[in-house]
Design a protein around this motif. Sequence first.
Motif, PDB file in Angstrom:
ATOM      1  N   SER A  60       0.850  -1.203   0.000  1.00 17.93           N
ATOM      2  CA  SER A  60       0.000   0.000   0.000  1.00 17.93           C
ATOM      3  C   SER A  60       0.881   1.246   0.000  1.00 17.93           C
ATOM      4  N   GLY A  61       0.259   2.377  -0.232  1.00 17.12           N
ATOM      5  CA  GLY A  61       0.975   3.638  -0.121  1.00 17.12           C
ATOM      6  C   GLY A  61       1.388   3.898   1.324  1.00 17.12           C
ATOM      7  N   SER A  62       0.515   3.524   2.248  1.00 13.05           N
ATOM      8  CA  SER A  62       0.847   3.687   3.665  1.00 13.05           C
ATOM      9  C   SER A  62       2.087   2.871   4.012  1.00 13.05           C
ATOM     10  N   ASP A 157       6.244  12.026   0.805  1.00 16.01           N
ATOM     11  CA  ASP A 157       5.025  11.244   0.635  1.00 16.01           C
ATOM     12  C   ASP A 157       4.366  11.769  -0.643  1.00 16.01           C
ATOM     13  N   GLN A 160      -0.191  10.880  -3.629  1.00 14.27           N
ATOM     14  CA  GLN A 160      -1.154  11.278  -4.661  1.00 14.27           C
ATOM     15  C   GLN A 160      -0.491  12.128  -5.738  1.00 14.27           C
ATOM     16  N   SER A 181       1.317   5.757  -3.930  1.00 14.42           N
ATOM     17  CA  SER A 181       0.207   4.849  -3.637  1.00 14.42           C
ATOM     18  C   SER A 181      -0.477   4.425  -4.928  1.00 14.42           C
ATOM     19  N   ASP A 183      -3.627   2.969  -4.522  1.00 16.88           N
ATOM     20  CA  ASP A 183      -4.959   2.582  -4.057  1.00 16.88           C
ATOM     21  C   ASP A 183      -6.006   2.979  -5.103  1.00 16.88           C
ATOM     22  N   LYS A 186      -6.135   6.654  -6.843  1.00 12.71           N
ATOM     23  CA  LYS A 186      -4.944   7.324  -7.339  1.00 12.71           C
ATOM     24  C   LYS A 186      -4.850   7.276  -8.870  1.00 12.71           C
TER      25      LYS A 186
END
Length: 398
Positions: A60-62, A157, A160, A181, A183, A186
């Motif tokens: 994931s992006g997280s 980060d 997006q 990310s 997800d 995006k």
Amino acid sequence: MPGTELFGDEERKEVNDVLNTGCLFRYNHPELRQGMWKAKELEVEVAHFTGARYAHAVSSGSAAVACALAAAGIGHGDEVIVPPFTFMATIEAVLYAGALPVFAEIDETLCLSAEGIRQAATDKTKAVLLVHMCGAAADMTAIQQVCRELNLLLVEDAGQALGAFYQGTSVGLFGVCGAFSFDFFKITTAGEGGLFITNDEEVYKKADTYSDHGHSHVGDNRGMEPHPYLGFNYRISELHAAVGLAQMRKIDRILAGNRKNKQIIKDILQDVPGITFRHMPDPQGDSATFLNFFLPTTAQAQQVVAELAATGVGGVNYWYTNMYHFINQWDHLKELRSAAPLAIHHLGAPQDYQNLELPKSQEVVGRLLSLGIRTTWTDEEAAATGQAIAAAVRKVLG
Ligand SMILES: *Cc1c(COP(=O)(O)O)cnc(C)c1O
């Protein structure tokens, strides 16, 4: 959500490749996989697109932000400057690293400003976790300068902002490392997924190792190699990587559609008195996933939001009150409510989050509306959207 608009045979083919082999795991099993290495191919594709020397796909992006912090050596007790306008994952990644978020002001770039970083920095600050909001880069010249001056690590980060560049360099490559990310929302999606980039081999190795329980992935038999560090499971599956790969191959098309449609709408809104646009330090590098514009006051922005709702115009986000991307909505953070104790409960928050004053950020996000651009709009559809927004603004501003 441009990537999701273009789902088709390409995504199905890549996923079927994986299902046909039965090898859903990204490592090992060469005898099963019939030459299919989707996660690796995705990494090659993104490295090529961004110009990064190293790219590593994760779940994931997280997870990518968590890997970025770990690989940059940011952990327990470290103070990290963050923006109050971002997706919550940025702040969570800092907290779960055992580090301490320090909020600084954003400006009309919608990102942390160099001035905001300077004001928030203390001799305890270790790093800046910069977020490139809404598809375009922050003011990188000024931010790199202030980070150098104050000796702060820079981690990006870019959750997006895949497809955003600043003076020809992809976001994610201005500091130690960066995170993207994939997800559902995006510019390109893998369903769930993320990706880490860096130009530093040592940093890459740390992120790679961290994302898979400390496996160094040296040699071609995962499990029999050395384990230099502890890690965790942030692996991406071959199925998700397969979708991400098909989507990455469409990114130039997506960007072209975004830019065409954004320009059509911007040309219409440009003529509406009272509207101003997000300040973009490098407009050429915009991924054009959003058209961000300001009303003169927060009250007027809210009137326009109400007018858009009343007339059934969709697609315009108002982050200030009805979204999860601004500190005003983060009561759980302000009260430090978590399911289990965090480092910050023992170390003390570096700021009083409940009474934190960020007047510039409040004013910027209060006046901000963000239209999500669809890449598949026809010229007529884009123009109709622009005209509907223009009519709402004209009605409110008189
Ligand atoms: C989407 C996003 C993330 C988190 O990505 P997930 O893939 O949803 O975990 C992190 N940071 C920013 C700025 C994002 O927009």
